[in-house]
Design a protein around this motif. Structure first.
Motif: not given
Lengths: 424, 308, 115, 186
Positions: D47, D52-53, D56-57, D125-128
């Protein structure tokens, strides 16, 4: 709605663990209506030990263990007659209501006016272990010795999936809240599946259940009163079953209906039926759970027998009932679901019969009558002596723990005692 | 962005206020829905606290004491973390903890809650708590999957896993309406992680209190407080994801969130008192064979709707 | 970044708070030997309760781990779903279908029962 | 040495310490959850690296897997709760040498690389982008992962469950003789 007195000012809820002896189950369950008393399932959460009814000698060692498992400050109240299992217990006559005594006892404990009742068992570890073994923990190697006072479980055979893992031998005692009072089972478990069951002690006798029916054999009793007593018994069994399955609201409804039936009030079983349907009690039970084998069915009696397809009911041959056109209710499945439905249906039928039999003069049933858990007295025709004992091992073997508790709770405690062939 | 210095006290205050409300809700349900001969859980009431002071605290013969004390602490910490994710006001970024993968953090909270309950049952080295712990893991793991699908269904229209974006996407239509199966399935998860009613396999009456059979004094109170805290966190999360959280016409954002969370908590308390608990094996089969396909269906509905 | 610190602080502090409550020794004295015997309705335990516990849902847990991996693919898919539209629905539909075959096979082999 | 570095080194210390304790503790449940603590520290480091994803994943996946690992370790290991002392390591000499060699090799490899230094703007933004990559160029990887997962699920079911739709899988089979010399007739 159950009648409940508000908690009197200045008193918090008294948490008690009930060690239920003979003829006392109905009393203890009646205490639930008092908002100030809370019965907790383990002695760890209790400050008072309520010994209800007479405890047979054989259960005193177990009571001493339960007493010592309570945290200090603690006190003991013996509500009923019979010898005193705990020396400094406060005795209370059976007729008195324990709520006042329990609150007073709890008040004394809180203020320190009363000392905490001392341990009854010696303060020694189960097996001497200190100092032995590499860390002084009393064990050797990986599985040997008695580390910290007890041996470790060893592997054993397995019924269902052949994985020979630890076969845990344990006895669940006479005061286990999820079993009928007094029943002590010696279990061999693999995980939570029962491999083998042995009855160490049958349930305690509960003469309260059959008191009005036994009295009707030698002196005249009102048939309506008997039918109301039968309905109360069935509703209490239903309430106990719902409470064990976690359906608190339907259980409270069942106990409230039983209470109203005892004081002769109007009872609406329709709302209870709706609560039970809403709670999803029936679909939660596997169909066919707790079905007795054909050979075992001989030991059934009363509602359990009628739920297994044999409509055998003494009331079909007795005078006041034939007059009002009584017809027994029977089901075929003979599993836990059928027995619960049978309780509810027979409770409704009994209340309806009570209404119809209201005006009749009291009668005596000299040659015997149908008790809540089976025929009583010396009925014409079939005698009661030849009934085989229930083989609990065959019934519970291979079941998971929750299912086994439900199967045991689907019989009334007194019927289970009789089926296990306990004398007296 | 809310800094840690404001996020921390805000979350703890909301949590304690919520726990007192849960205590009141439980007492109310206990009175209204009727009392049962065996009743176990303490509540954040004066009586509960007074019952603990001057009580002796006993452990069992050879427990894993560190894990036994860690379990309620982990359970309470997870409830606080779960509550911190919830956006309190409508303005973007007004959540105490606004992370890009909000519902993944909630998933981690659920997974660690299963571990907290297992630890609680395992560490006392007694049979009844052990059976409660193992039974709960089977149901906790299974129901967690269903909640994942439902939360992803809620994230589709928002186009982001961030909870503030999910709230923003419900400005004109709540997710309760957009995907009708969402909230009921999510409520079942709530019953499981707060150990209530039909999915309470850890502290069930047929195990004499299950994982809390050996608890006493402070540990017992700590466990019940953590359970109430998790109900507050879950109610706030359910209100955020399905009932639009702080969105609402007249009243300010936090008031709407409190009302909706209170409603969800009340529904859970009533369901907990009303519904019966099926056999564990039967419930596991029911979750995998019925509820999981239903959550697939819910995802499909959300997917098609998001395309419109 | 500050949000992560806030989350960590909240988790650690509230956990520590409860840890303090859980272990503060308030009661008069530690348990005596008979007090520490685990509760079995009054019976004496023959062995430790800790055992090689024969859980009955082990095939389910293994299937669960494989299925869990699939969840990890779905989170990023959900974020870009609205942007990509029907193509994403088709891809995820296929992905879900493949994995549903696994679950259907598991159900038919009876692994969602107590073994 | 900003506070971020401080937090990073703290997490590294936590990861290493709990990783070491995994092999020094006697109880299998403690070992599993210490390993989980170590993975959570690694997840927190990810993190901090801005994933970011994935951070936590990792925490989410590892929590579930360590729970399942704890169940299986307790089920199959002798002395599962560590009531008697447990020795978790064997071939001490070889293990220490192998450990040191691997550590030295990996460190040298990591230090010798010139890793790209294109830091993302804070809060990006990281997940997109991950999603677009997944559904775009890496589509093949995504679908083949699906098929691999299906293969895993089938093998898991076949290997682990005894009862199947045709009845118990070991019907009629005889367990091998303990002493191979004794030939048991079926």
């Amino acid at each position: 709605m159950a009648v409940s007195e508000a908690i009197p000012r200045g008193h918090r809820q008294v948490r008690y663990f009930a060690a239920i002896g003979e003829d006392a189950l109905a009393w203890v369950e009646g205490l639930a209506r008092d908002a100030g008393l809370r019965r907790v399932p383990t002695p760890r959460a209790a400050s008072l030990l309520l010994i209800a009814g007479r405890l047979p000698e054989r259960s005193w060692p177990a009571l001493r263990r339960v007493h010592d498992q309570m945290p200090h400050p603690r006190a003991v109240l013996h509500w009923g007659e019979g010898a005193q299992p705990v020396p400094d217990a406060v005795a209370l006559a059976p007729a008195a209501t324990p709520a006042v005594a329990m609150r007073a006892l709890q008040g004394d404990l809180d203020r320190g006016a009363r000392g905490s009742s001392p341990d009854l068992l010696p303060n020694e570890p189960p097996a001497p272990w200190l100092g032995k073994g590499p860390h002084g923990q009393g064990g050797e190697g990986m599985m040997g010795g008695t580390p910290y006072g007890r041996p470790m479980t060893m592997r054993g055979d397995e019924l269902r999936d052949g994985l020979r893992l630890d076969a845990h031998a344990v006895t669940l005692g006479p005061f286990a809240p999820m079993l009928p009072p007094g029943l002590a089972l010696d279990l061999r478990l693999q995980g939570d599946v029962i491999q083998r069951v042995e009855v160490m002690q049958p349930p305690f006798r509960d003469a309260m259940v059959e008191a009005p029916f036994a009295a009707a054999i030698d002196r005249p009793m009102s048939a309506a009163g008997l039918e109301r007593a039968r309905a109360v018994h069935h509703l209490r069994c239903l309430g106990r079953f719902c409470a064990l399955r976690g359906a608190a609201a339907p259980a409270a409804r069942a106990y409230a209906s039983a209470y109203r039936a005892t004081i002769g009030g109007r009872v609406d079983l329709g709302s209870l039926r709706r609560w039970l349907w809403l709670s999803g009690l029936r679909p939660g039970i596997a169909p066919g759970l707790g079905t007795l084998s054909a050979a075992q069915r001989g030991c059934l009696s009363g509602p359990a027998l009628r739920a297994a397809g044999v409509p055998d009911d003494l009331r079909t041959r007795l005078e006041p009932y034939t007059g009002v056109g009584f017809a027994p209710i029977a089901r075929q499945a003979g599993d836990v679901r059928a027995r619960i439905d049978q309780w509810l249906a027979e409770a409704a039928q009994a209340l309806d019969l009570a209404a119809r039999l209201e005006g009749l003069p009291p009668t005596t049933f000299a040659e015997g009558l149908e008790g809540p858990a089976g025929a009583l007295g010396a009925p014409a025709g079939g005698d009661r002596g030849d009934r085989p004992a229930l083989d609990l091992d065959a019934l519970l073997r291979g079941l998971e723990w929750g299912q086994a508790v439900s199967v045991l709770a689907s019989f009334s405690p007194d019927a289970l005692r009789r089926m296990l062939g306990a004398a007296g | 962005m809310m800094g840690p210095l404001t996020a921390l006290p805000l979350t703890l205050c909301v949590l304690f206020a919520g726990m007192i409300l849960v205590g009141v809700l439980d007492a109310l349900a206990w009175r209204l829905l009727g009392r049962v001969p065996i009743d176990d859980d303490d509540r954040l009431t004066l009586g509960g606290l007074r019952a603990v002071i001057r009580r002796q605290s006993i452990s069992t013969e050879r427990p894993d004491l560190a894990a036994w004390r860690l379990a309620p602490a982990l359970y309470f910490g997870l409830a606080a973390a779960g509550l911190a994710l919830v956006p309190v006001a409508v303005a973007v970024g007004r959540a105490p903890v606004d992370v890009e993968a909000g519902i993944v953090v909630w998933g981690a909270v659920e997974a660690l809650t299963v571990i907290a309950v297992f630890l609680h049952g395992w560490s006392s080295n007694a049979l009844l708590p052990l059976m409660g712990a193992y039974r709960f893991v089977a149901i906790g793991l299974s129901i967690m999957l269903v909640s994942m699908f439902v939360l992803i269904g809620a994230a589709l229209p928002a186009g982001s896993l961030r909870l503030t974006a999910i709230v923003e996407s419900q400005r004109e239509l709540w997710n309760l309406v957009r995907q009708p199966l969402g909230l009921p399935l999510f409520l079942l998860l709530g019953l499981a992680i707060t150990l209530r009613g039909p999915l309470d396999y850890a502290d069930a009456p047929d195990l004499a209190g299950g994982t809390s059979a050996e608890d006493n004094a402070q540990l017992r109170l700590a466990w019940q407080l953590a359970r109430a805290a998790m109900l507050v966190a879950f109610a706030a999360m359910a209100a955020t994801v399905f009932l639009g959280g702080p969105l609402g016409p007249v009243l300010p954002g936090p008031v709407w969130l409190a009302l909706k969370a209170g409603l969800v908590a009340a529904v859970l308390v009533v369901l907990g008192h009303l519904l019966a608990r099926p056999d564990a094996s039967r419930m596991m089969t029911f979750i995998w064979v019925v509820l999981l396909p239903l959550s697939f269906l819910d995802l499909a509905i959300a997917g098609l709707e998001a395309l419109r | 970044m500050t949000a992560l610190i806030a989350l960590a602080l909240i988790l650690l502090l509230s956990g520590g708070l409860m840890l303090l409550l859980a272990q503060v020794e308030v009661g008069p004295m530690p348990g005596s030997e008979p007090q520490k015997v685990p509760f079995l309705g009054g019976s004496e335990p023959a062995t430790h309760a800790w055992q090689r516990f024969h859980l009955r849902y082990y095939p389910m847990t293994l299937l669960f781990i494989a299925f869990e991996m699939e969840m990890m693919f779905m989170y990023p898919w959900a974020v870009v779903y609205a942007e990509i539209g029907a193509k994403a629905l088709a891809e995820m539909g296929m992905f879900l279908l493949i994995l549903s075959i696994g679950i259907f096979y598991g159900w038919r082999e009876g692994i969602f029962r107590w073994q | 040495m900003s506070w971020a570095d401080g937090v990073f080194w703290l997490l590294a210390a936590v990861a290493l310490l709990t990783g070491w304790r995994v092999f020094r503790t006697d109880s299998m449940v403690r070992a599993s959850f210490l390993l989980l603590a170590s993975f959570i520290a690694v997840g927190a480091m990810m993190l901090m690296l801005g994933a970011a994803y994935l951070g936590f994943a990792t925490i989410f996946m590892m929590a579930v897997e360590m729970m399942v690992m704890a169940l299986f370790m307790v089920m199959f290991m002798m002395n599962p709760a560590g009531l008697n002392p447990m020795v978790m390591v064997h071939q001490h000499g070889l293990a220490i040498v192998a450990g040191l060699v691997t550590f030295a090799g990996l460190s040298a490899f990591a230090l010798s690389l010139d890793l790209p230094d294109r830091p993302l703007p804070g809060g990006a933004e990281v997940i997109a982008p991950l999603g677009r990559e997944l559904l775009g160029p890496s589509m093949l990887v995504f679908e083949s992962a699906g098929v691999t997962l299906l293969a895993t699920m089938l093998c898991v079911v076949i290997l682990s469950s005894r009862s199947g739709r045709f009845g118990p899988s070991d019907l009629g089979s005889v367990p091998p003789a303990v002493d191979p010399a004794i030939e048991e007739d079926p």
